[in-house]
Design a protein around this motif. Structure first.
Motif, PDB file in Angstrom:
ATOM      1  N   ARG A   9       1.671  31.653  37.136  1.00  0.00           N
ATOM      2  CA  ARG A   9       0.600  30.711  37.143  1.00  0.00           C
ATOM      3  C   ARG A   9      -0.701  31.392  37.660  1.00  0.00           C
ATOM      4  O   ARG A   9      -2.084  31.376  36.991  1.00  0.00           O
ATOM      5  CB  ARG A   9       0.716  29.283  37.779  1.00  0.00           C
ATOM      6  N   PHE A  12      -1.407  35.039  35.675  1.00  0.00           N
ATOM      7  CA  PHE A  12      -1.756  35.097  34.269  1.00  0.00           C
ATOM      8  C   PHE A  12      -3.280  34.754  34.108  1.00  0.00           C
ATOM      9  O   PHE A  12      -3.718  34.987  33.077  1.00  0.00           O
ATOM     10  CB  PHE A  12      -0.825  34.512  33.538  1.00  0.00           C
ATOM     11  N   GLN A  13      -3.560  33.978  35.190  1.00  0.00           N
ATOM     12  CA  GLN A  13      -5.162  33.533  35.052  1.00  0.00           C
ATOM     13  C   GLN A  13      -5.892  34.588  35.229  1.00  0.00           C
ATOM     14  O   GLN A  13      -7.290  34.534  34.636  1.00  0.00           O
ATOM     15  CB  GLN A  13      -5.348  32.447  36.233  1.00  0.00           C
ATOM     16  N   LEU A  16      -6.818  36.406  31.151  1.00  0.00           N
ATOM     17  CA  LEU A  16      -7.378  35.565  30.183  1.00  0.00           C
ATOM     18  C   LEU A  16      -8.259  36.079  29.221  1.00  0.00           C
ATOM     19  O   LEU A  16      -8.499  35.542  28.269  1.00  0.00           O
ATOM     20  CB  LEU A  16      -7.713  34.174  30.663  1.00  0.00           C
ATOM     21  N   TRP A  27       4.657  24.769  32.617  1.00  0.00           N
ATOM     22  CA  TRP A  27       3.376  25.390  32.723  1.00  0.00           C
ATOM     23  C   TRP A  27       2.456  24.131  32.883  1.00  0.00           C
ATOM     24  O   TRP A  27       1.394  24.153  33.032  1.00  0.00           O
ATOM     25  CB  TRP A  27       2.967  26.191  31.407  1.00  0.00           C
ATOM     26  N   CYS A  30      -1.494  23.332  34.874  1.00  0.00           N
ATOM     27  CA  CYS A  30      -2.139  24.490  35.040  1.00  0.00           C
ATOM     28  C   CYS A  30      -3.003  24.713  33.782  1.00  0.00           C
ATOM     29  O   CYS A  30      -2.782  25.277  32.821  1.00  0.00           O
ATOM     30  CB  CYS A  30      -1.345  25.823  34.992  1.00  0.00           C
ATOM     31  N   LEU A  33      -4.521  27.824  31.668  1.00  0.00           N
ATOM     32  CA  LEU A  33      -3.528  28.405  30.733  1.00  0.00           C
ATOM     33  C   LEU A  33      -3.144  27.842  29.511  1.00  0.00           C
ATOM     34  O   LEU A  33      -2.345  28.347  28.410  1.00  0.00           O
ATOM     35  CB  LEU A  33      -2.255  28.876  31.564  1.00  0.00           C
TER      36      LEU A  33
END
Length: 192
Positions: A9, A12-13, A16, A27, A30, A33
């Motif tokens: 979490r 991967f932010q 973006l 997920w 969050c 995402l």
């Protein structure tokens, strides 16, 4: 592809601004995402996974961690996804794992990252170097099919198990020989 573990979490932010797409469950909670999460976080079948792996330019394989912000600096195990991606001939960037060099040639069959910044650099590089990406993926596939199939794992398991059983039998036969004064033949049968 994968579950929304704490480290994923957060990690991967930081990606973006790339053309990122994610599949997998857990997920919720969050919202940052949500725009890249496919199929509302539904589970994906094996057949669909293979199609997604092969259609993706770069597959990010970040091993799960419930307590690290991103890459676990002490990660050792190698997840099944590493082998699945390789067997599909899909290019992957995978976080450094202590046991990975025993399984794949790092830099030749898989490419590793240790930080978000390094992952970003590698993503940018491999997005523009398709020939290298394809060559690495092809070598990973060849290695997976040569050394990392279920058949090979079963063979290793049987050899290990039978080897241990044979060792126990030989040791037990030696004990019997010593106690009875009889010799033991190469086949473990007692002789006078």
């Amino acid at each position: 592809m994968g579950a929304g573990y704490y480290n994923r979490r957060n990690f991967f932010q930081g990606l973006l601004d790339f053309d990122l797409k994610m599949w997998g469950s857990d997920w919720q909670g969050c919202p940052a995402l949500n725009s890249v999460l496919q199929r509302d976080g539904a589970r994906i079948s094996t057949e669909e996974s293979v199609k997604i792996f092969n259609a993706s330019t770069i597959n990010l394989n970040l091993h799960s961690s419930p307590y690290h912000e991103g890459v676990n600096p002490h990660g050792d195990y190698v997840n099944p996804r590493t082998f699945e991606l390789a067997a599909c001939g899909a290019f992957q960037l995978v976080d450094h794992r202590a046991l990975l060099p025993d399984l794949f040639r790092v830099g030749e069959e898989v490419v590793c990252f240790a930080t978000l910044a390094e992952a970003r650099q590698l993503i940018s590089y491999y997005l523009t170097h398709a020939d290298e990406r394809h060559a690495i993926a092809a070598r990973a596939r060849a290695r997976a099919l040569k050394d990392h199939t279920y058949e090979q794992r079963m063979q290793e398991m049987l050899e290990s198990s039978l080897g241990q059983l044979f060792q126990k039998h030989v040791c037990r036969s030696d004990e019997l020989r010593l106690q009875s004064g009889r010799r033991v033949s190469a086949h473990g049968r007692c002789a006078r």
